[in-house]
Design an enzyme around this catalytic site. Structure first.
Site, PDB file in Angstrom:
ATOM      1  N   GLY A 124      24.439  28.969   6.565  1.00 51.16           N
ATOM      2  CA  GLY A 124      25.112  29.122   5.410  1.00 51.16           C
ATOM      3  C   GLY A 124      26.279  28.351   4.986  1.00 51.16           C
ATOM      4  O   GLY A 124      25.861  27.235   4.910  1.00 51.16           O
ATOM      5  N   HIS A 194      19.704  18.884   7.842  1.00 51.74           N
ATOM      6  CA  HIS A 194      19.063  18.907   7.059  1.00 51.74           C
ATOM      7  C   HIS A 194      18.912  17.472   6.338  1.00 51.74           C
ATOM      8  O   HIS A 194      18.720  17.036   5.039  1.00 51.74           O
ATOM      9  CB  HIS A 194      19.534  19.692   5.462  1.00 51.74           C
ATOM     10  CG  HIS A 194      19.768  21.063   5.722  1.00 51.74           C
ATOM     11  ND1 HIS A 194      18.896  22.047   5.925  1.00 51.74           N
ATOM     12  CD2 HIS A 194      21.075  21.578   5.975  1.00 51.74           C
ATOM     13  CE1 HIS A 194      19.334  23.049   6.310  1.00 51.74           C
ATOM     14  NE2 HIS A 194      20.753  22.980   6.217  1.00 51.74           N
ATOM     15  N   GLU A 230      14.562  17.994   8.654  1.00 52.85           N
ATOM     16  CA  GLU A 230      14.308  19.431   8.653  1.00 52.85           C
ATOM     17  C   GLU A 230      13.185  19.656   9.610  1.00 52.85           C
ATOM     18  O   GLU A 230      12.085  18.827   9.565  1.00 52.85           O
ATOM     19  CB  GLU A 230      13.864  19.878   7.229  1.00 52.85           C
ATOM     20  CG  GLU A 230      14.703  19.471   6.058  1.00 52.85           C
ATOM     21  CD  GLU A 230      15.819  20.686   6.170  1.00 52.85           C
ATOM     22  OE1 GLU A 230      16.425  21.006   7.455  1.00 52.85           O
ATOM     23  OE2 GLU A 230      16.041  21.483   5.302  1.00 52.85           O
TER      24      GLU A 230
END
Length: 273
Positions: A124, A194, A230
């Protein structure tokens, strides 16, 4: 102690005292043995071509089953709807045979961490997550339990960021102000989750991820950064660090070209530099 000490030297101390790490002091840590951290640091929970957490199922299951753990406490502080987020993680992990309880279900988060055998901190917003961890006095507590009391740590995205030295290399917007960027420090370096090599340069005119990491490395407090692609996982097992998952990583050091790291590579040397 009035002098600074290295990460490895800190971990070899065998006494009860205040421990100074960077700009923080961790108090009342009873260091009676070398630390034994076990952690899985995921670039993200989602990976193209897989269902939620599916790419990490084997590694997560192996670590939990090896330690005879069937229940995980999930920490959803990086998002606002704790119940919805917890149910999302439950939908992925309960079919694997594990029980998942949200930390919000407990009357006191500190008691929950003290009783836990494994925690999962989800992704988040990293700034929001770290702020809430400090507000609940969980940063030092989690570090102590993971490093010295066999608490298993699983982190994804923001949950991976806060496991590192600091959150300086997050990709998130600073929507709130944590009291410091210093994080849990299970490892003595930074991670960029990421990580993407480069955007579509035919259309993109902003900074690339490499350029942003390069800006961080120019700072005096920066050391090195591990970019997790990823589907990549950093497995921390005491003094052993292995790249796992379905994608590799990229290492950035000051004044050096970046280095590609394939799945299965031993990167334990990062604990010694």
């Amino acid at each position: 102690m009035s002098h600074s000490i290295s990460y490895l030297a800190l971990n070899l101390l065998k006494c009860t005292r205040n421990i100074h790490l960077g700009t923080r002091t961790f108090t009342n840590i009873n260091v009676t043995m070398e630390p034994n951290p076990q952690a899985l640091l995921l670039s993200s929970s989602n990976c193209f071509g897989f269902n939620l957490l599916e790419f990490a199922k084997k590694d997560i299951s192996e670590v939990l089953e090896k330690n005879a753990i069937s229940e995980i406490i999930f920490i959803p502080y990086a998002q606002n709807d704790y119940e919805k987020y917890t149910k999302t993680i439950q939908s992925a992990m309960v079919p694997w045979g594990f029980t998942v309880k949200g930390i919000q279900e407990f009357p006191d988060p500190n008691t929950a961490i003290n009783s836990a055998k494994a925690i999962f901190i989800g992704g988040g917003n990293t700034f929001l997550l770290l702020k809430r961890l400090y507000e609940n006095n969980l940063v030092e507590q989690i570090r102590k339990r993971v490093m010295y009391e066999n608490l298993i740590y699983i982190g994804s995205s923001a949950g991976t960021n806060v496991a590192t030295k600091s959150i300086h290399t997050t990709n998130d917007m600073p929507i709130v102000y944590p009291p410091t960027f210093d994080a849990i420090s299970l490892i003595p370096f930074n991670i960029n989750p990421h990580y993407i090599e480069k955007p579509d340069l035919d259309k993109h005119r902003g900074e690339t991820r490499d350029q942003r990491i390069g800006e961080f490395l120019q700072m005096p407090h920066a050391n090195y950064v591990l970019g997790l692609k990823e589907g990549s996982i950093l497995h921390v097992n005491k003094n052993l660090l292995i790249i796992k998952g379905v994608a590799g990583a990229v290492l950035f050091k000051k004044g050096q070209d970046k280095c590609e790291i394939p799945v299965g590579e031993d990167v334990s040397y990062l604990l010694h530099e």
